[in-house]
Structure formats: structure tokens, C-alpha cells
Design an enzyme around this catalytic site. Structure first.
Site, PDB file in Angstrom:
ATOM      1  N   PRO A 159       3.613   0.381  12.948  1.00 51.59           N
ATOM      2  CA  PRO A 159       4.905  -0.233  13.247  1.00 51.59           C
ATOM      3  C   PRO A 159       5.012  -1.662  12.719  1.00 51.59           C
ATOM      4  O   PRO A 159       4.027  -2.250  12.294  1.00 51.59           O
ATOM      5  CB  PRO A 159       4.927  -0.228  14.776  1.00 51.59           C
ATOM      6  CG  PRO A 159       3.480  -0.426  15.147  1.00 51.59           C
ATOM      7  CD  PRO A 159       2.700   0.345  14.116  1.00 51.59           C
ATOM      8  N   LYS A 184       0.579   4.113   6.061  1.00 54.35           N
ATOM      9  CA  LYS A 184       1.914   3.661   5.680  1.00 54.35           C
ATOM     10  C   LYS A 184       2.341   2.515   6.593  1.00 54.35           C
ATOM     11  O   LYS A 184       2.602   2.720   7.777  1.00 54.35           O
ATOM     12  CB  LYS A 184       2.961   4.773   5.773  1.00 54.35           C
ATOM     13  CG  LYS A 184       4.298   4.367   5.104  1.00 54.35           C
ATOM     14  CD  LYS A 184       5.468   5.187   5.560  1.00 54.35           C
ATOM     15  CE  LYS A 184       6.131   4.642   6.799  1.00 54.35           C
ATOM     16  NZ  LYS A 184       6.801   3.309   6.582  1.00 54.35           N
ATOM     17  N   PRO A 185       2.412   1.301   6.063  1.00 59.93           N
ATOM     18  CA  PRO A 185       2.950   0.203   6.867  1.00 59.93           C
ATOM     19  C   PRO A 185       4.463   0.348   7.002  1.00 59.93           C
ATOM     20  O   PRO A 185       5.106   1.048   6.205  1.00 59.93           O
ATOM     21  CB  PRO A 185       2.579  -1.044   6.059  1.00 59.93           C
ATOM     22  CG  PRO A 185       2.459  -0.569   4.647  1.00 59.93           C
ATOM     23  CD  PRO A 185       2.007   0.861   4.717  1.00 59.93           C
ATOM     24  N   GLY A 242       8.825   9.561  16.671  1.00 57.71           N
ATOM     25  CA  GLY A 242       7.628  10.265  17.094  1.00 57.71           C
ATOM     26  C   GLY A 242       7.849  11.756  17.202  1.00 57.71           C
ATOM     27  O   GLY A 242       6.981  12.569  16.836  1.00 57.71           O
ATOM     28  N   GLU A 260       1.994   6.772  20.135  1.00 63.44           N
ATOM     29  CA  GLU A 260       2.213   5.659  21.072  1.00 63.44           C
ATOM     30  C   GLU A 260       3.645   5.227  20.859  1.00 63.44           C
ATOM     31  O   GLU A 260       3.984   4.615  19.851  1.00 63.44           O
ATOM     32  CB  GLU A 260       1.213   4.523  20.797  1.00 63.44           C
ATOM     33  CG  GLU A 260       1.030   3.599  22.004  1.00 63.44           C
ATOM     34  CD  GLU A 260       1.916   2.377  21.964  1.00 63.44           C
ATOM     35  OE1 GLU A 260       3.118   2.534  22.273  1.00 63.44           O
ATOM     36  OE2 GLU A 260       1.433   1.291  21.634  1.00 63.44           O
ATOM     37  N   CYS A 294       6.450  -2.697  22.901  1.00 64.93           N
ATOM     38  CA  CYS A 294       6.649  -1.439  23.614  1.00 64.93           C
ATOM     39  C   CYS A 294       6.239  -1.559  25.080  1.00 64.93           C
ATOM     40  O   CYS A 294       6.694  -0.788  25.925  1.00 64.93           O
ATOM     41  CB  CYS A 294       5.873  -0.316  22.931  1.00 64.93           C
ATOM     42  SG  CYS A 294       4.116  -0.653  22.751  1.00 64.93           S
ATOM     43  N   GLU A 391      15.286   1.485  25.808  1.00 63.54           N
ATOM     44  CA  GLU A 391      14.393   0.455  25.279  1.00 63.54           C
ATOM     45  C   GLU A 391      15.171  -0.429  24.316  1.00 63.54           C
ATOM     46  O   GLU A 391      15.729   0.055  23.332  1.00 63.54           O
ATOM     47  CB  GLU A 391      13.203   1.089  24.562  1.00 63.54           C
ATOM     48  CG  GLU A 391      12.214   0.063  24.047  1.00 63.54           C
ATOM     49  CD  GLU A 391      11.012   0.679  23.355  1.00 63.54           C
ATOM     50  OE1 GLU A 391       9.892   0.193  23.561  1.00 63.54           O
ATOM     51  OE2 GLU A 391      11.214   1.641  22.590  1.00 63.54           O
ATOM     52  N   PHE A 393      13.842  -3.521  22.958  1.00 62.07           N
ATOM     53  CA  PHE A 393      12.900  -4.077  21.991  1.00 62.07           C
ATOM     54  C   PHE A 393      13.376  -5.437  21.494  1.00 62.07           C
ATOM     55  O   PHE A 393      13.422  -5.714  20.300  1.00 62.07           O
ATOM     56  CB  PHE A 393      12.701  -3.111  20.818  1.00 62.07           C
ATOM     57  CG  PHE A 393      11.258  -3.002  20.373  1.00 62.07           C
ATOM     58  CD1 PHE A 393      10.295  -2.467  21.212  1.00 62.07           C
ATOM     59  CD2 PHE A 393      10.860  -3.423  19.115  1.00 62.07           C
ATOM     60  CE1 PHE A 393       8.973  -2.360  20.807  1.00 62.07           C
ATOM     61  CE2 PHE A 393       9.537  -3.322  18.705  1.00 62.07           C
ATOM     62  CZ  PHE A 393       8.589  -2.789  19.561  1.00 62.07           C
TER      63      PHE A 393
END
Length: 493
Positions: A159, A184-185, A242, A260, A294, A391, A393
């Protein structure tokens, strides 16, 4: 652009495959943006399915025929310890990249997160030569034992809110287990991971063991999740994505997945709590890293007896929270990571106001450039409001009132998420009751964000499954083989 960002040399912008920095096959690139100024930092190679395929082939060759899985645990440990030393030696560079590419604050990254990253490598390096099986007592004339072997090629999807920390969290246990990998960033923060790839080569990690493919989720991320020659995948990010990763993994080769995901964590403050300490922890649990966490304790439940006092203390702290240049060590609040997230947070704030919550302070964008949003505090929040369910964030704090322990347990659990939680009380019976009753992967009593490399971290419900950190993290990268042989000269034959 800040002077540091304008003058900083960005050294690595290509893909990293089989030990070399290379252009993408298509030649496509994308821009990565400084969130403090909205100006272009660098043009980065954009990997797609064909580049993922090349990276997987390199990782597969390194796993099937290369030295890494066959090295002794001691040899892997020494290389990982060298990697950790290189992280520390390059702390200024890594911290700078985290600031200009992700909007993080230089001080906390340089003096905290980079150190956590290197210590995570040291922690799992210590486990590399301690992976062992068991001897089994069979019920017949068979003797058996188990082997714990590396699962193979792993896909890591990282992430944007903590690239350095998440790189170490995922890569270190996979390396200790003997796996090879494709990483993979996030497309908004590729620079830190590319620098880590450079350090891996200096540390002596063999070619093909670590591969990095920059790109977007719908192309590069999807190719990793669905690739038939990737043996396991890990993902940290939103619950929505996800679910997509899990579906792709199941639809391909049924590869195991560790997720996660999101959270909407309750932070419960009882009447007998230390109000000053509770307000301080609530502040940190929501505004650290601009709220892009998170684990944020974004539903603050306060018992009615101290509700008004708590709100006053928290309001004063929120108003005093220092905002400004991310390189200034006095700054505690920088820009949000990217424009899309910035706009989402502002939209959530508007929902809060329209749905009847009281905006105590904050709630507005700051300045004409950069993705800055004022730290925001809402009171009179009810469970059915968007800001209490979804959420966000971002730097948005919601305070809710409760009467009894039975009520707050029920309300705290009334969410699709179950990542973390906090409990503030001086009563051990209250602490034990709530800890046993909250459906979340962590319960932090009289503390918050108590994350540590030795403590397994992961979620219940739609916050995902699988555990990172702690020795439990190794389990995702290992598989168990049972070896059985008969005892032919047994007197019981």
C-alpha cells in the site's frame, strides 16, 4: 515544490527484474507526484502483465534452480542482516523518498519507521536458521517427520501509506523462509520500494529473488493476483480491492492469500480512565500519519460521565496539532497521499455535516497547493452516520457517547471490520471483559497502536485474514510436508 524535493536526485525509476533496472516492455511510463506541491517528482516505468510475466519467470528460475532456497538458514541470515545495515546507512535517503513521494513526515520516518524496517529484517533474519519440522509418533509401524519448506514464488502488493514499513513486513519473512518474490508498490509511492530493490542487490540477495514491477492495480496488480506461476500472494489495502485479489487468486491456481484490509476501529474510554492520557492516545490514534492508517481508532466511544470533559481536552489538542512543511521536525501533520484520497476525505466530512454530526473544529482544505486538510473533530456522532461506518483513511475524528459496558461492546462490534481496538480503563475486570468480547485482531488496553515486530497483526471479519509480524508471519511463506517410512524390523510386524 519544496527546495528539498526540487533538488533531490531520484536515482531509480525503472522496473527491477532479475537483478537489473529495466524499462517496461511497452515503454509506457507514469508520473509520481509530490503531494505537498502537486508537482511531478519523476516519470516511472509502468509495468503491465507482460512485465509481471518476465518478473515471475525470473523469480521462478531463482526459486527452482537458484541458490536462495538452498542456502543454509545461517547464510540467508547473514545477507538479511547486511540488508538491515544498509537500510540504516541509507535512512536519510529512504526518509526523504517517503516524504516527497508519499507526504509522510521526515522526523517520524527517519527516526522511527526506517528503524522499524531494519529491525524487522533483523528479527526475521534471526528466524531464518530456526525453521524446523517435527518428529511424529505414528500409531503403526511407520516413522514420520515433517519438513517446513518455502512455498515458492510470492506476490506482494504494497500500500501507499507506509511503503518502507510494509516492504519490510512482507519481504523479510518471505526471505527468511527461502521464497522468491514479485513486488508491486502502490502507483502513488513507487520510489521507496525501488530504492530497497537497489539495496537488496548491494546486500547480496541473488538475482531474481526480489523483483519490483511498478504499475497500476488493474493491470500489474491483477496480473500478480491471477498469475498461474505465483504460489502465494499478500495484499494490504482496501477491503474492496482485497476481495478482487482473492477472487483472482481463486480463479487461477487457488494460491493462498493473506489480506490485511480496512478498519473502523473502536477506541473505548470508560469513566474511570485517565482522561488526559485517553485524549492524547485518541489524538495519536487518529491523526498520526495524517489519519492514513488502517488501525486508526476512528470511532471514539466515551462514557457519558466524562464525555464533555474528554471532548474539551481533545478539541484543544486537535486545534494545537502543528501543520506545515513535512521536512520541518516540528510539523505533525502533512499532506494527504494523493488527490483521490484528498477528495474522498473532504466528501466524508461533508457527509458528516449533512447527516447531523457537530463539526467542532477543522474540516477544510488548507492552502492553494498540496493535499492538505485540517485535522477534523466531530461530536454528536451516531452509529448510523457515514463517518461512523465507513473507513475514511484521513484526519477525521468521530466521538460517540455510551452508557454501559454491555451497550458499548455491542456497538463496537456492529461493524463489518475487525482489525484493532482500544480500551481505556483502570478496572481490570472491565479490561478483561471488553478484551474477550471485542471481535478484532488486536485489543490495546491503556495504549494504542502497540504494533511490534514480535506481535502478530491482522484482522477479523472484512479486515482480512492471515497474520503479519511475529513468528506467525512465517506461516504464509512455508508449507508442511510429511515424510513417512516403514520400520521393517519392528517386532510388531
Amino acid at each position: 515544490m519544496s527546495s528539498k524535493a526540487a533538488t533531490h536526485e531520484i536515482k531509480f525509476t525503472k522496473l527491477f527484474i532479475n537483478g537489473e533496472f529495466v524499462d517496461s516492455i511497452s515503454g509506457n511510463t507514469f508520473e509520481t507526484i509530490d503531494p505537498a506541491t502537486e508537482e511531478v517528482l519523476a516519470t516511472v516505468a509502468e509495468g503491465r502483465a507482460e512485465d509481471v510475466d518476465l518478473a515471475v519467470k525470473a523469480a521462478r528460475e531463482a526459486f527452482d534452480n537458484g541458490p536462495w532456497p538452498r542456502l543454509s538458514g545461517e547464510a540467508r541470515r547473514k545477507i538479511m542482516l547486511k540488508f538491515a545495515d544498509l537500510i540504516d546507512e541509507n535512512a536519510d535517503e529512504l526518509a526523504t523518498l517517503e516524504v516527497i513521494d508519499g507526504g509522510k513526515l521526515f522526523g517520524p520516518v527517519r527516526y522511527f519507521e526506517v528503524g522499524i524496517s531494519s529491525e524487522t529484517f533483523r528479527y526475521f533474519a534471526g528466524a531464518a536458521d530456526k525453521i524446523r519440522g517435527a518428529t511424529l509418533k505414528m500409531s503403526s509401524n511407520i516413522q514420520a517427520y515433517t519438513l517446513r519448506e518455502p512455498i515458492g514464488v510470492v506476490g506482494h502488493i504494497i500500500p501507499w501509506n507506509g511503503p518502507a514499513y510494509m516492504f519490510a513486513t512482507k519481504v523479510a519473512p518471505a526471505l527468511a523462509a527461502g521464497c522468491t518474490m514479485v513486488i508491486k508498490p502502490a502507483e502513488t509511492t513507487p520510489l521507496t520500494v525501488l530504492f530497497f530493490a537497489h539495496l537488496s542487490k548491494l546486500a547480496g540477495v541473488p538475482d531474481g529473488v526480489i523483483n519490483v514491477v511498478n504499475g497500476f492495480g488493474k493491470t500489474a496488480g491483477a496480473a500478480i493476483s491471477s498469475h498461474m506461476d505465483i504460489d502465494a500472494v499478500t495484499f494490504t489495502g482496501s477491503t474492496e480491492v482485497g476481495r478482487t485479489v482473492m477472487h483472482a487468486a481463486a480463479a487461477s491456481n487457488l494460491k493462498p492469500v493473506s489480506l490485511e484490509l480496512g478498519g473502523k476501529s473502536p477506541f473505548i474510554v470508560f469513566d474511570d480512565a485517565d482522561v488526559d492520557k485517553a485524549a492524547e492516545l485518541a489524538l495519536m490514534g487518529n491523526l498520526m500519519n495524517k489519519g492514513e492508517m488502517c488501525v486508526a481508532g476512528s470511532r471514539i466511544f466515551v462514557q457519558e460521565g466524562i464525555y464533555d470533559v474528554f471532548v474539551k481536552k481533545l478539541e484543544a489538542m486537535v486545534k494545537a496539532w502543528p501543520m506545515g512543511d513535512p521536512f520541518d521536525l516540528a510539523t505533525r501533520h502533512g499532506p494527504q497521499n494523493n488527490k483521490q484520497q484528498y477528495e474522498k476525505i473532504l466528501s466524508c466530512i461533508e457527509h458528516g455535516k449533512k447527516e447531523g454530526a457537530t463539526l467542532v473544529t477543522g474540516g477544510k482544505p488548507i492552502g492553494k497547493k498540496g493535499y492538505y486538510i485540517e485535522p477534523t473533530l466531530f461530536t454528536d456522532v451516531t452509529d448510523d452516520m457515514t463517518i461512523a461506518k465507513e473507513e475514511i483513511f484521513g484526519p477525521v475524528i468521530s466521538v460517540l457517547k455510551f452508557k454501559t459496558i454491555e451497550e458499548v461492546i455491542k456497538r463496537a462490534n456492529a461493524t463489518k471490520y475487525g482489525l484493532t481496538s482500544g480500551v481505556m480503563t483502570k478496572n481490570i475486570d472491565t479490561a478483561n471483559t471488553v478484551s474477550r468480547s471485542i471481535r478484532a485482531g488486536a485489543v490495546w488496553v491503556n495504549c494504542y497502536i502497540a504494533l511490534d515486530r514480535d506481535a502478530p497483526h491482522g484482522g477479523y471479519k472484512m479486515s482480512g485474514f492471515g497474520r503479519e509480524q511475529g513468528l506467525e508471519a512465517l506461516e504464509h511463506y512455508l508449507q508442511v510436508k510429511t515424510v513417512a517410512t516403514p520400520i521393517y524390523d519392528s517386532p510388531w510386524l
